[in-house]
Design a protein around this motif. Structure first.
Motif, short mmCIF file in Angstrom:
data_model
loop_
_atom_site.label_atom_id
_atom_site.label_comp_id
_atom_site.label_asym_id
_atom_site.label_seq_id
_atom_site.Cartn_x
_atom_site.Cartn_y
_atom_site.Cartn_z
N MET A 1 63.80 10.45 49.06
CA MET A 1 63.25 11.65 49.71
C MET A 1 62.20 11.37 50.78
O MET A 1 61.90 12.24 51.60
CB MET A 1 62.64 12.58 48.65
CG MET A 1 61.52 11.95 47.86
SD MET A 1 60.94 12.98 46.49
CE MET A 1 60.32 14.41 47.35
N TYR A 2 61.63 10.17 50.82
CA TYR A 2 60.60 9.86 51.80
C TYR A 2 61.09 8.80 52.78
O TYR A 2 61.83 7.90 52.40
CB TYR A 2 59.32 9.38 51.11
CG TYR A 2 58.67 10.43 50.24
CD1 TYR A 2 58.13 11.58 50.80
CD2 TYR A 2 58.61 10.27 48.85
CE1 TYR A 2 57.53 12.55 50.00
CE2 TYR A 2 58.02 11.23 48.05
CZ TYR A 2 57.48 12.38 48.63
OH TYR A 2 56.91 13.33 47.84
N HIS A 3 60.64 8.90 54.01
CA HIS A 3 61.05 7.96 55.04
C HIS A 3 59.99 6.89 55.28
O HIS A 3 58.81 7.14 55.15
CB HIS A 3 61.33 8.69 56.36
CG HIS A 3 62.49 9.62 56.30
ND1 HIS A 3 62.36 10.97 56.04
CD2 HIS A 3 63.83 9.39 56.45
CE1 HIS A 3 63.55 11.54 56.06
NE2 HIS A 3 64.46 10.61 56.29
N CYS A 4 60.46 5.72 55.67
CA CYS A 4 59.58 4.63 56.10
C CYS A 4 60.14 4.09 57.42
O CYS A 4 61.34 4.11 57.64
CB CYS A 4 59.54 3.50 55.06
SG CYS A 4 58.82 3.96 53.47
N LEU A 5 59.25 3.59 58.27
CA LEU A 5 59.68 3.13 59.59
C LEU A 5 59.29 1.68 59.82
O LEU A 5 58.15 1.28 59.59
CB LEU A 5 59.05 4.00 60.68
CG LEU A 5 59.41 3.67 62.12
CD1 LEU A 5 59.47 4.95 62.97
CD2 LEU A 5 58.41 2.69 62.76
N SER A 6 60.28 0.91 60.27
CA SER A 6 60.06 -0.47 60.68
C SER A 6 60.53 -0.63 62.11
O SER A 6 61.28 0.21 62.64
CB SER A 6 60.83 -1.44 59.77
OG SER A 6 60.37 -1.37 58.44
N ILE A 7 60.12 -1.71 62.74
CA ILE A 7 60.56 -2.04 64.10
C ILE A 7 61.20 -3.42 64.05
O ILE A 7 60.62 -4.37 63.52
CB ILE A 7 59.39 -2.02 65.08
CG1 ILE A 7 58.77 -0.62 65.14
CG2 ILE A 7 59.84 -2.44 66.48
CD1 ILE A 7 57.54 -0.53 66.02
#
Length: 342
Positions: free
Chosen positions: A208-214
């Motif tokens: 349900m939760y998002h995480c962001l990587s590059i």
């Protein structure tokens, strides 16, 4: 490591880079913010394209899982493929042959999403964005370089949200048991980790939760952004946080984006923004900090990866700025060791 997995991961990475360079060569990104791309980048076009065109025509790979489960399936409009005969395994039992898909299928998944700045005002807003060269370094180096930088998010209505990156983690790809691309796995979910450095990789955690990587240099390698210190747009960040949780909580400034999922909620980032590039997307970019702060970086074990085993769980691959309130969780042992060294 099975050589076929390593070979596939390498091929995916090369094809992804080739596609991005091909877009540049055909004029899609020949000019970003009014600045021409480096000559060496353009010179790489012919070499990479020639290599990958041969691979595409000759090679096939097992990429059945590359197609997203939610994608519209047009099989009814296409002639049905003949069923493959099963072979016998060592025990004499029949085993099903894996579907084999041409690498052409992968091209659509590996294409960078394009939405560059078009107007003079949009180009002016992001004229200080950091370019491809900044992100084209190993994950550990990128995770440290991002600390202290300013992340800018431009919403569809033109509103700007800004924050200073104060905490990151690095994930090394195939060898890293905590990575989504461990053992060079390739799937629809993690394909962005194989795309050119600077590509946004957003994934769901706890369903349900998002995480962001590059994405960084290296197959399947990324730098995760864990926390930011808000600079601009704090009121709207609080609205986003409350809308997600359906409450009316009053947040302190350092509570707005002091965690990877909190950051995504506060900055309005979801899986819809997966596979854009911070190098040319008008919706988000990274800038140098004009204050040019002298920061102190603490290195410690990453959070929430105990299942990857003690070797990788204990590696000091989480980095944060000492003394920043917006850090999700400080590590007193690491800070004590840092003080002794210093």
């Amino acid at each position: 490591m099975p050589p076929n997995k390593l070979k596939l991961a390498s091929k995916v990475k090369k094809l992804s880079t080739s596609l991005k360079i091909d877009q540049i060569a055909t004029g899609v990104n020949a000019d970003i913010n009014g600045k021409s791309l480096p000559l060496e980048t353009l010179e790489a076009v012919s070499k990479k394209n020639a290599t990958m065109e041969k691979a595409i025509t000759k090679s096939k790979a097992n990429l059945r899982n590359l197609r997203p489960r939610t994608a519209v399936d047009n099989r009814d409009e296409e002639p049905e493929e003949p069923k493959k005969e099963s072979k016998l395994d060592k025990s004499g039992k029949k085993r099903k042959l894996k579907n084999v898909v041409d690498l052409e299928m992968m091209k659509e998944e590996l294409k960078q999403l394009e939405d560059p700045p078009n107007t003079i005002e949009e180009k002016r807003l992001c004229e200080n964005r950091l370019g491809y060269e900044f992100f084209d370094v190993p994950a550990e180096e990128l995770a440290k370089k991002l600390l202290g930088k300013i992340l800018v998010r431009k919403l569809d209505n033109g509103t700007l949200l800004k924050g200073k990156i104060v905490e990151t983690e690095s994930y090394l790809g195939g060898e890293d048991r905590a990575s989504a691309s461990y053992q060079y796995r390739v799937s629809a979910a993690n394909i962005a980790t194989y795309m050119p450095p600077g590509t946004i990789y957003i994934y769901l955690t706890y369903g349900m939760y998002h995480c962001l990587s590059i994405s960084s240099k290296g197959e399947g390698s990324v730098a995760l952004i864990r926390a930011l210190s808000p600079i601009e747009g704090a009121d709207l960040m609080a609205e986003f946080r409350n809308a997600k949780l359906k409450n009316t909580k009053t947040y302190k400034l350092h509570e707005l984006s002091n965690g990877p999922s909190k950051f995504c909620i506060a900055f309005g980032l979801t899986r819809d923004h997966n596979k854009y590039s911070v190098c040319d997307w008008r919706g988000m970019w990274v800038e140098d900090n004009p204050e040019n702060e002298n920061i102190q970086i603490v290195s410690c074990p990453r959070i929430g990866i105990d299942g990857s085993g003690p070797e990788w769980a204990l590696k000091p691959m989480r980095y944060y700025i000492l003394g920043e309130k917006s850090v999700s969780k400080s590590n007193k042992n690491a800070e004590a060791a840092f003080a002794e060294q210093g």
